[in-house]
Every structure is written in C-alpha cells, then in structure tokens.
Design a protein around this motif. Structure first.
Motif, PDB file in Angstrom:
ATOM      1  N   LYS A  32       0.839  -1.183   0.000  1.00 14.12           N
ATOM      2  CA  LYS A  32       0.000   0.000   0.000  1.00 14.12           C
ATOM      3  C   LYS A  32       0.885   1.248   0.000  1.00 14.12           C
ATOM      4  O   LYS A  32       1.991   1.227   0.530  1.00 14.12           O
ATOM      5  CB  LYS A  32      -0.874  -0.030   1.258  1.00 14.12           C
ATOM      6  CG  LYS A  32      -1.944   1.018   1.319  1.00 14.12           C
ATOM      7  CD  LYS A  32      -2.817   0.774   2.542  1.00 14.12           C
ATOM      8  CE  LYS A  32      -3.840   1.869   2.684  1.00 14.12           C
ATOM      9  NZ  LYS A  32      -4.668   1.664   3.864  1.00 14.12           N
ATOM     10  N   PHE A  33       0.388   2.306  -0.588  1.00  8.07           N
ATOM     11  CA  PHE A  33       1.126   3.573  -0.583  1.00  8.07           C
ATOM     12  C   PHE A  33       0.148   4.735  -0.594  1.00  8.07           C
ATOM     13  O   PHE A  33      -1.032   4.580  -0.905  1.00  8.07           O
ATOM     14  CB  PHE A  33       2.065   3.664  -1.799  1.00  8.07           C
ATOM     15  CG  PHE A  33       1.363   3.850  -3.104  1.00  8.07           C
ATOM     16  CD1 PHE A  33       1.184   5.118  -3.639  1.00  8.07           C
ATOM     17  CD2 PHE A  33       0.857   2.764  -3.806  1.00  8.07           C
ATOM     18  CE1 PHE A  33       0.520   5.289  -4.844  1.00  8.07           C
ATOM     19  CE2 PHE A  33       0.194   2.919  -5.008  1.00  8.07           C
ATOM     20  CZ  PHE A  33       0.026   4.187  -5.531  1.00  8.07           C
ATOM     21  N   ASP A  34       0.654   5.882  -0.233  1.00 10.73           N
ATOM     22  CA  ASP A  34      -0.086   7.124  -0.430  1.00 10.73           C
ATOM     23  C   ASP A  34       0.891   8.148  -0.987  1.00 10.73           C
ATOM     24  O   ASP A  34       2.087   7.876  -1.113  1.00 10.73           O
ATOM     25  CB  ASP A  34      -0.791   7.605   0.842  1.00 10.73           C
ATOM     26  CG  ASP A  34       0.155   8.062   1.941  1.00 10.73           C
ATOM     27  OD1 ASP A  34       1.361   8.266   1.681  1.00 10.73           O
ATOM     28  OD2 ASP A  34      -0.310   8.243   3.075  1.00 10.73           O
ATOM     29  N   MET A  35       0.371   9.292  -1.351  1.00  6.31           N
ATOM     30  CA  MET A  35       1.211  10.354  -1.901  1.00  6.31           C
ATOM     31  C   MET A  35       1.173  11.558  -0.973  1.00  6.31           C
ATOM     32  O   MET A  35       0.108  11.925  -0.469  1.00  6.31           O
ATOM     33  CB  MET A  35       0.699  10.790  -3.277  1.00  6.31           C
ATOM     34  CG  MET A  35       0.721   9.694  -4.310  1.00  6.31           C
ATOM     35  SD  MET A  35       0.163  10.229  -5.948  1.00  6.31           S
ATOM     36  CE  MET A  35      -1.537  10.688  -5.652  1.00  6.31           C
ATOM     37  N   ARG A  36       2.344  12.136  -0.735  1.00  6.03           N
ATOM     38  CA  ARG A  36       2.432  13.415  -0.014  1.00  6.03           C
ATOM     39  C   ARG A  36       2.675  14.478  -1.074  1.00  6.03           C
ATOM     40  O   ARG A  36       3.652  14.422  -1.814  1.00  6.03           O
ATOM     41  CB  ARG A  36       3.564  13.380   0.990  1.00  6.03           C
ATOM     42  CG  ARG A  36       4.015  14.743   1.533  1.00  6.03           C
ATOM     43  CD  ARG A  36       2.919  15.558   2.232  1.00  6.03           C
ATOM     44  NE  ARG A  36       2.358  14.964   3.409  1.00  6.03           N
ATOM     45  CZ  ARG A  36       2.801  15.147   4.651  1.00  6.03           C
ATOM     46  NH1 ARG A  36       3.844  15.918   4.861  1.00  6.03           N
ATOM     47  NH2 ARG A  36       2.199  14.559   5.657  1.00  6.03           N
ATOM     48  N   ILE A  37       1.753  15.426  -1.145  1.00  5.60           N
ATOM     49  CA  ILE A  37       1.850  16.504  -2.117  1.00  5.60           C
ATOM     50  C   ILE A  37       1.837  17.823  -1.342  1.00  5.60           C
ATOM     51  O   ILE A  37       0.952  18.058  -0.511  1.00  5.60           O
ATOM     52  CB  ILE A  37       0.694  16.437  -3.126  1.00  5.60           C
ATOM     53  CG1 ILE A  37       0.767  15.105  -3.880  1.00  5.60           C
ATOM     54  CG2 ILE A  37       0.731  17.622  -4.079  1.00  5.60           C
ATOM     55  CD1 ILE A  37      -0.396  14.807  -4.757  1.00  5.60           C
ATOM     56  N   PHE A  66      -0.614  17.508   1.716  1.00  7.91           N
ATOM     57  CA  PHE A  66      -1.817  16.735   1.418  1.00  7.91           C
ATOM     58  C   PHE A  66      -1.425  15.267   1.266  1.00  7.91           C
ATOM     59  O   PHE A  66      -0.530  14.948   0.475  1.00  7.91           O
ATOM     60  CB  PHE A  66      -2.464  17.215   0.114  1.00  7.91           C
ATOM     61  CG  PHE A  66      -3.260  18.468   0.267  1.00  7.91           C
ATOM     62  CD1 PHE A  66      -4.644  18.422   0.330  1.00  7.91           C
ATOM     63  CD2 PHE A  66      -2.627  19.700   0.347  1.00  7.91           C
ATOM     64  CE1 PHE A  66      -5.379  19.586   0.475  1.00  7.91           C
ATOM     65  CE2 PHE A  66      -3.356  20.862   0.490  1.00  7.91           C
ATOM     66  CZ  PHE A  66      -4.733  20.811   0.556  1.00  7.91           C
ATOM     67  N   ASP A  67      -2.059  14.394   2.024  1.00 13.29           N
ATOM     68  CA  ASP A  67      -1.840  12.951   1.906  1.00 13.29           C
ATOM     69  C   ASP A  67      -3.021  12.365   1.153  1.00 13.29           C
ATOM     70  O   ASP A  67      -4.170  12.469   1.597  1.00 13.29           O
ATOM     71  CB  ASP A  67      -1.697  12.298   3.280  1.00 13.29           C
ATOM     72  CG  ASP A  67      -0.458  12.789   4.017  1.00 13.29           C
ATOM     73  OD1 ASP A  67       0.465  13.305   3.352  1.00 13.29           O
ATOM     74  OD2 ASP A  67      -0.409  12.655   5.252  1.00 13.29           O
ATOM     75  N   VAL A  68      -2.727  11.765   0.002  1.00 14.03           N
ATOM     76  CA  VAL A  68      -3.754  11.271  -0.907  1.00 14.03           C
ATOM     77  C   VAL A  68      -3.490   9.796  -1.211  1.00 14.03           C
ATOM     78  O   VAL A  68      -2.366   9.416  -1.517  1.00 14.03           O
ATOM     79  CB  VAL A  68      -3.762  12.085  -2.222  1.00 14.03           C
ATOM     80  CG1 VAL A  68      -4.795  11.550  -3.194  1.00 14.03           C
ATOM     81  CG2 VAL A  68      -3.993  13.569  -1.943  1.00 14.03           C
ATOM     82  N   LEU A  69      -4.526   8.995  -1.118  1.00 10.91           N
ATOM     83  CA  LEU A  69      -4.470   7.567  -1.432  1.00 10.91           C
ATOM     84  C   LEU A  69      -5.178   7.337  -2.763  1.00 10.91           C
ATOM     85  O   LEU A  69      -6.196   7.972  -3.040  1.00 10.91           O
ATOM     86  CB  LEU A  69      -5.197   6.777  -0.329  1.00 10.91           C
ATOM     87  CG  LEU A  69      -5.350   5.281  -0.545  1.00 10.91           C
ATOM     88  CD1 LEU A  69      -4.060   4.579  -0.126  1.00 10.91           C
ATOM     89  CD2 LEU A  69      -6.524   4.750   0.261  1.00 10.91           C
ATOM     90  N   LEU A  70      -4.637   6.443  -3.572  1.00 14.37           N
ATOM     91  CA  LEU A  70      -5.315   6.047  -4.805  1.00 14.37           C
ATOM     92  C   LEU A  70      -5.951   4.685  -4.591  1.00 14.37           C
ATOM     93  O   LEU A  70      -5.322   3.788  -4.016  1.00 14.37           O
ATOM     94  CB  LEU A  70      -4.318   5.957  -5.967  1.00 14.37           C
ATOM     95  CG  LEU A  70      -3.561   7.226  -6.320  1.00 14.37           C
ATOM     96  CD1 LEU A  70      -2.602   6.973  -7.483  1.00 14.37           C
ATOM     97  CD2 LEU A  70      -4.500   8.375  -6.626  1.00 14.37           C
ATOM     98  N   ASP A  71      -7.186   4.528  -5.049  1.00 16.25           N
ATOM     99  CA  ASP A  71      -7.796   3.204  -4.966  1.00 16.25           C
ATOM    100  C   ASP A  71      -7.457   2.415  -6.221  1.00 16.25           C
ATOM    101  O   ASP A  71      -6.774   2.914  -7.129  1.00 16.25           O
ATOM    102  CB  ASP A  71      -9.300   3.274  -4.673  1.00 16.25           C
ATOM    103  CG  ASP A  71     -10.152   3.829  -5.809  1.00 16.25           C
ATOM    104  OD1 ASP A  71      -9.681   3.884  -6.971  1.00 16.25           O
ATOM    105  OD2 ASP A  71     -11.307   4.198  -5.532  1.00 16.25           O
ATOM    106  N   SER A  72      -7.929   1.188  -6.291  1.00 15.82           N
ATOM    107  CA  SER A  72      -7.570   0.296  -7.397  1.00 15.82           C
ATOM    108  C   SER A  72      -8.100   0.774  -8.753  1.00 15.82           C
ATOM    109  O   SER A  72      -7.692   0.258  -9.789  1.00 15.82           O
ATOM    110  CB  SER A  72      -8.052  -1.124  -7.106  1.00 15.82           C
ATOM    111  OG  SER A  72      -9.456  -1.133  -6.918  1.00 15.82           O
ATOM    112  N   LEU A 123      -6.683  11.684   2.505  1.00 16.34           N
ATOM    113  CA  LEU A 123      -6.543  11.075   3.824  1.00 16.34           C
ATOM    114  C   LEU A 123      -6.480  12.144   4.906  1.00 16.34           C
ATOM    115  O   LEU A 123      -7.177  12.064   5.911  1.00 16.34           O
ATOM    116  CB  LEU A 123      -5.277  10.218   3.886  1.00 16.34           C
ATOM    117  CG  LEU A 123      -5.227   9.012   2.955  1.00 16.34           C
ATOM    118  CD1 LEU A 123      -3.883   8.318   3.047  1.00 16.34           C
ATOM    119  CD2 LEU A 123      -6.360   8.052   3.274  1.00 16.34           C
ATOM    120  N   GLU A 124      -5.579  13.112   4.712  1.00 14.65           N
ATOM    121  CA  GLU A 124      -5.466  14.191   5.682  1.00 14.65           C
ATOM    122  C   GLU A 124      -4.687  15.342   5.081  1.00 14.65           C
ATOM    123  O   GLU A 124      -4.003  15.196   4.075  1.00 14.65           O
ATOM    124  CB  GLU A 124      -4.810  13.727   6.985  1.00 14.65           C
ATOM    125  CG  GLU A 124      -3.338  13.431   6.886  1.00 14.65           C
ATOM    126  CD  GLU A 124      -2.702  13.092   8.223  1.00 14.65           C
ATOM    127  OE1 GLU A 124      -3.055  13.725   9.243  1.00 14.65           O
ATOM    128  OE2 GLU A 124      -1.850  12.206   8.251  1.00 14.65           O
TER     129      GLU A 124
END
Length: 185
Positions: free
Chosen positions: A40-45, A156-162, A169-170
C-alpha cells in the motif's frame, strides 16, 4: 493516535475507558487501495497557499509516494505496518529501508503509473488530485485570515484506490520538512 475498527461500537468501548473523551475524526477505510508490489502507498503533495482572496495555490511537483514495508492484507486490521504509510510506524518494520525510507519521488511514481495505466488515465488521476486540493482549500476560505505578507504550506496525503480514484486522507498544516533519508534531502 490512529486506529482501525470494524464497528462503531468499538470506539464507544475505547472511549469509555477514558475519563475525558476526546474528539475524533472518523474516515471510511478504502478496502481496495492501489497496490504496487503488493504494498500500500499514499502520496504526499505539498501545496503553498499565498492568498485566500483570491485563492492562490502553488503545487510542488516533487512530492513523494510513501510505501508500507509489508504486504497489504485487508483482513488483518491489527497490522498497522501493512495499513499505514507514515514513517513513525514504518520504522518499526523489520523490512524498513533506512536508505530510501520506503519512498519514491512523485515523478518516478507517476512514470510507473503511466507505464501501467497509460497517460490519459494517469493525467486524469492527477487532475483529480489537484481538484481535491483546490476544493479542500476553497472550503476554508471564509474562515482563514488573509494576510498578503504571509503564506501557508500544506502537506496533502492522498491515497489512490484500485480504480486510480484519489481519496484525501489528511491535510497537514505546516508539515514537517525534516529529512529522514537521502531521498528526502
């Protein structure tokens, strides 16, 4: 302060143990996150807001993807290392990579996604991430002090779904800029 639960009654049980219950933010869990290598991963932007009237935002194109160090298993909600990408939790993993810290620069992540899903889908995905940032900051315009000599940096913490759909996220106000690895530098 982050925990996962399956039923709302689990929060009640947990708060009953405290003398003074605290306020909480509850989010729906994304059960089918996009995985890379089973992780799993998320992105910090990073977004720099220089004005709220008119709303003026600059996005830093060199954010990063933060990966877990163990394979994702949706059924094991007690394994925080498989669900949460934050460094404080990942450092506890036996597989933690001190050199890379489990991060990819955003351009590398975008290149990988493009090779797998194509330019059109990835461009749409990142456009939707930008829309999340704009809508989030637009929602607080009326309550923010607007001083032309000041700015605010947000993480900004963003998760991508499948399906490559982004989920917020937050948002971290004045996010830590501490470098934990050479990639962070």
């Amino acid at each position: 302060g982050i925990f996962l639960f399956k039923q709302i009654s689990e929060i009640s049980e947990w708060t009953d143990m405290k003398e003074q219950p605290e306020p909480y933010v509850v989010q729906r869990y994304i059960m089918e996150p996009l995985l890379i290598g089973g992780k799993k991963f998320d992105m910090r932007i990073y977004a720099l807001c220089t004005s709220y009237a008119p709303l003026t935002i600059y996005l830093n194109r060199s954010g990063f993807g933060r990966f877990t160090h163990v394979r994702y298993d949706a059924s094991d909600i007690n394994n925080m290392e498989g669900h949460l990408t934050n460094v404080a939790i990942q450092k506890r993993s036996d597989n933690y990579d001190e050199e890379r810290g489990g991060k990819w620069l955003l351009d590398k992540l975008r290149l990988y996604l493009t090779s797998k899903y194509g330019h059109e889908r990835v461009d749409e995905c990142f456009y939707n991430v930008q829309q999340i940032i704009i809508k989030t900051l637009s929602s607080v315009v009326k309550v923010m002090m607007n001083d032309k000599r000041c700015f605010e940096l947000y993480g900004f913490d963003v998760l991508l779904d499948s399906n490559l759909r982004p989920w917020l996220l937050e948002v971290n106000g004045s996010p830590s800029m501490t470098a934990n690895t050479p990639i962070d530098q």
